[in-house]
Design a protein around this motif. Structure first.
Motif, PDB file in Angstrom:
ATOM      1  N   VAL A  26       0.846  -1.191   0.000  1.00 57.44           N
ATOM      2  CA  VAL A  26       0.000   0.000   0.000  1.00 57.44           C
ATOM      3  C   VAL A  26       0.884   1.244   0.000  1.00 57.44           C
ATOM      4  O   VAL A  26       1.732   1.413   0.880  1.00 57.44           O
ATOM      5  N   PRO A  27       0.729   2.145  -0.973  1.00 59.19           N
ATOM      6  CA  PRO A  27       1.601   3.322  -1.057  1.00 59.19           C
ATOM      7  C   PRO A  27       1.283   4.359   0.016  1.00 59.19           C
ATOM      8  O   PRO A  27       0.150   4.493   0.470  1.00 59.19           O
ATOM      9  N   VAL A  28       2.333   5.103   0.384  1.00 59.64           N
ATOM     10  CA  VAL A  28       2.207   6.200   1.343  1.00 59.64           C
ATOM     11  C   VAL A  28       2.242   7.514   0.573  1.00 59.64           C
ATOM     12  O   VAL A  28       3.180   7.779  -0.191  1.00 59.64           O
ATOM     13  N   TYR A  29       1.227   8.328   0.755  1.00 59.90           N
ATOM     14  CA  TYR A  29       1.143   9.662   0.168  1.00 59.90           C
ATOM     15  C   TYR A  29       1.403  10.678   1.276  1.00 59.90           C
ATOM     16  O   TYR A  29       0.813  10.585   2.361  1.00 59.90           O
ATOM     17  N   ALA A  30       2.266  11.654   1.004  1.00 63.90           N
ATOM     18  CA  ALA A  30       2.648  12.595   2.063  1.00 63.90           C
ATOM     19  C   ALA A  30       2.965  13.963   1.476  1.00 63.90           C
ATOM     20  O   ALA A  30       3.226  14.109   0.277  1.00 63.90           O
ATOM     21  N   VAL A  31       2.955  14.956   2.360  1.00 62.76           N
ATOM     22  CA  VAL A  31       3.311  16.318   1.953  1.00 62.76           C
ATOM     23  C   VAL A  31       4.819  16.414   1.720  1.00 62.76           C
ATOM     24  O   VAL A  31       5.594  15.639   2.290  1.00 62.76           O
ATOM     25  N   ASP A  38       5.921  28.180   7.272  1.00 61.06           N
ATOM     26  CA  ASP A  38       7.339  28.047   7.595  1.00 61.06           C
ATOM     27  C   ASP A  38       7.637  26.774   8.380  1.00 61.06           C
ATOM     28  O   ASP A  38       8.726  26.226   8.283  1.00 61.06           O
ATOM     29  N   VAL A  39       6.668  26.314   9.177  1.00 60.20           N
ATOM     30  CA  VAL A  39       6.862  25.123  10.001  1.00 60.20           C
ATOM     31  C   VAL A  39       5.979  23.979   9.535  1.00 60.20           C
ATOM     32  O   VAL A  39       6.416  22.837   9.450  1.00 60.20           O
ATOM     33  N   LEU A  40       4.733  24.296   9.217  1.00 53.32           N
ATOM     34  CA  LEU A  40       3.750  23.265   8.886  1.00 53.32           C
ATOM     35  C   LEU A  40       3.352  23.338   7.419  1.00 53.32           C
ATOM     36  O   LEU A  40       3.072  24.412   6.894  1.00 53.32           O
ATOM     37  N   THR A  41       3.352  22.188   6.770  1.00 53.94           N
ATOM     38  CA  THR A  41       2.756  22.042   5.451  1.00 53.94           C
ATOM     39  C   THR A  41       1.620  21.049   5.582  1.00 53.94           C
ATOM     40  O   THR A  41       1.807  19.951   6.099  1.00 53.94           O
ATOM     41  N   LEU A  62      -2.199  31.549   2.075  1.00 50.87           N
ATOM     42  CA  LEU A  62      -3.171  30.938   2.972  1.00 50.87           C
ATOM     43  C   LEU A  62      -4.550  31.542   2.769  1.00 50.87           C
ATOM     44  O   LEU A  62      -5.555  30.826   2.758  1.00 50.87           O
ATOM     45  N   ARG A  63      -4.622  32.876   2.595  1.00 49.30           N
ATOM     46  CA  ARG A  63      -5.915  33.506   2.336  1.00 49.30           C
ATOM     47  C   ARG A  63      -6.560  32.938   1.072  1.00 49.30           C
ATOM     48  O   ARG A  63      -7.766  32.678   1.031  1.00 49.30           O
ATOM     49  N   LYS A  64      -5.743  32.748   0.048  1.00 53.96           N
ATOM     50  CA  LYS A  64      -6.239  32.180  -1.206  1.00 53.96           C
ATOM     51  C   LYS A  64      -6.778  30.771  -0.974  1.00 53.96           C
ATOM     52  O   LYS A  64      -7.822  30.389  -1.516  1.00 53.96           O
ATOM     53  N   GLU A 106     -13.067  12.498  -7.271  1.00 52.74           N
ATOM     54  CA  GLU A 106     -13.823  12.367  -6.020  1.00 52.74           C
ATOM     55  C   GLU A 106     -13.323  13.266  -4.899  1.00 52.74           C
ATOM     56  O   GLU A 106     -14.100  13.619  -3.999  1.00 52.74           O
ATOM     57  N   ILE A 107     -12.038  13.634  -4.929  1.00 51.11           N
ATOM     58  CA  ILE A 107     -11.462  14.422  -3.841  1.00 51.11           C
ATOM     59  C   ILE A 107     -10.677  15.590  -4.417  1.00 51.11           C
ATOM     60  O   ILE A 107      -9.813  15.401  -5.277  1.00 51.11           O
ATOM     61  N   ASP A 108     -10.982  16.792  -3.943  1.00 55.91           N
ATOM     62  CA  ASP A 108     -10.187  17.964  -4.290  1.00 55.91           C
ATOM     63  C   ASP A 108      -9.066  18.130  -3.276  1.00 55.91           C
ATOM     64  O   ASP A 108      -9.211  17.752  -2.097  1.00 55.91           O
ATOM     65  N   LEU A 109      -7.956  18.712  -3.720  1.00 53.37           N
ATOM     66  CA  LEU A 109      -6.762  18.826  -2.877  1.00 53.37           C
ATOM     67  C   LEU A 109      -6.205  20.242  -2.924  1.00 53.37           C
ATOM     68  O   LEU A 109      -6.166  20.882  -3.978  1.00 53.37           O
ATOM     69  N   LEU A 110      -5.788  20.714  -1.765  1.00 48.28           N
ATOM     70  CA  LEU A 110      -5.001  21.944  -1.637  1.00 48.28           C
ATOM     71  C   LEU A 110      -3.820  21.631  -0.727  1.00 48.28           C
ATOM     72  O   LEU A 110      -4.000  20.958   0.294  1.00 48.28           O
ATOM     73  N   VAL A 111      -2.648  22.123  -1.059  1.00 47.80           N
ATOM     74  CA  VAL A 111      -1.494  21.990  -0.166  1.00 47.80           C
ATOM     75  C   VAL A 111      -1.144  23.381   0.343  1.00 47.80           C
ATOM     76  O   VAL A 111      -0.819  24.279  -0.443  1.00 47.80           O
ATOM     77  N   VAL A 112      -1.245  23.550   1.654  1.00 44.92           N
ATOM     78  CA  VAL A 112      -1.001  24.835   2.305  1.00 44.92           C
ATOM     79  C   VAL A 112       0.378  24.788   2.949  1.00 44.92           C
ATOM     80  O   VAL A 112       0.635  23.934   3.804  1.00 44.92           O
TER      81      VAL A 112
END
Length: 239
Positions: free
Chosen positions: A95-100, A136-139, A201-203, A127-133
């Protein structure tokens, strides 16, 4: 503070479940603090399961998931929520691992990442929409499950219920951080890490509002079963 019963599937909407796991201890602002854990389980139209932010592995939970469908994806949705994935991977080797991006370098235990979650490139675009935010510390990867109109976050909103916290000192810290129910949001220390990326982030928040989620699931505290857009506008007013 845990949301019992633990390690059991709790239906949220058709083809969507959460699993509340045991507390873990995290270092924040120089203190060791207890945090609840929560996994979201998505069943795709073909029956495949996505485990989003997996909680601690247990044979009983694994067996319950198998009854829903085959586990096909393990997701580390941000650079903090990955700890139990190697244990699930050990049981589900194919099973593949998907990560930021950046998780493998930052992780405090070895983790194999098979595919990165990038920008708006959803691995499941139908089926699923994605955004990557990115901060500086957290993605954090934000998921929107279209069929159930559910927004799935991890740490971008935290909403701790003070009456579940036994320590008066911890209650005070949570209150001062701004992450207390009913006005939960990203805690102040996390907000500061988005100072240089506030425009992006606002976007991202505007896009979440456009999706018009009915509910919002996140990892820590009471999640929102209704009024998703209203809660988004409130929780992200600091942006």
């Amino acid at each position: 503070m845990s949301y019992v019963p633990l390690n059991v599937l709790k239906p949220v909407a058709p083809d969507l479940w959460i699993v509340d796991g045991p507390e873990i201890t995290l270092n924040r602002i120089g203190l060791k603090l207890p945090f609840t854990t929560r996994m979201t389980v998505i069943r795709m139209s073909n029956g495949d399961l996505i485990l989003h932010s997996p909680v601690e592995f247990s044979p009983g939970l694994h067996s319950a998931l198998d009854k829903l469908g085959p586990i096909r994806f393990l997701v580390a949705p941000n650079s903090l929520h990955y700890w139990w994935i190697p244990d699930w991977k050990a049981q589900l080797r194919d099973v593949p691992v998907y990560a930021v991006p950046g998780l493998e370098k930052r992780a405090k235990r070895p983790i194999q990442v098979d595919q990165l979650l990038m920008d708006r490139q959803s691995p499941w675009p139908n089926e699923i929409d994605l955004l990557v935010v990115k901060g500086d510390v957290l993605t954090e990867a934000v998921f929107f499950h279209r069929v159930s109109r559910t927004l799935i976050l991890t740490d971008l909103i935290e909403n701790f219920e003070l009456n579940r916290i036994h320590s008066w000192f911890l209650r005070l810290l949570v209150h001062l951080s701004g992450a207390a129910d009913p006005d939960g949001k990203a805690p102040i220390d996390m907000q500061l890490t988005f100072f240089r990326s506030s425009q992006a982030l606002r976007k991202a928040v505007r896009q979440m509002i456009v999706w018009a989620p009915e509910r919002i699931i996140f990892a820590h505290g009471r999640w929102y079963e209704k009024d998703g857009v209203k809660e988004l506008r409130r929780a992200f007013r600091w942006v």
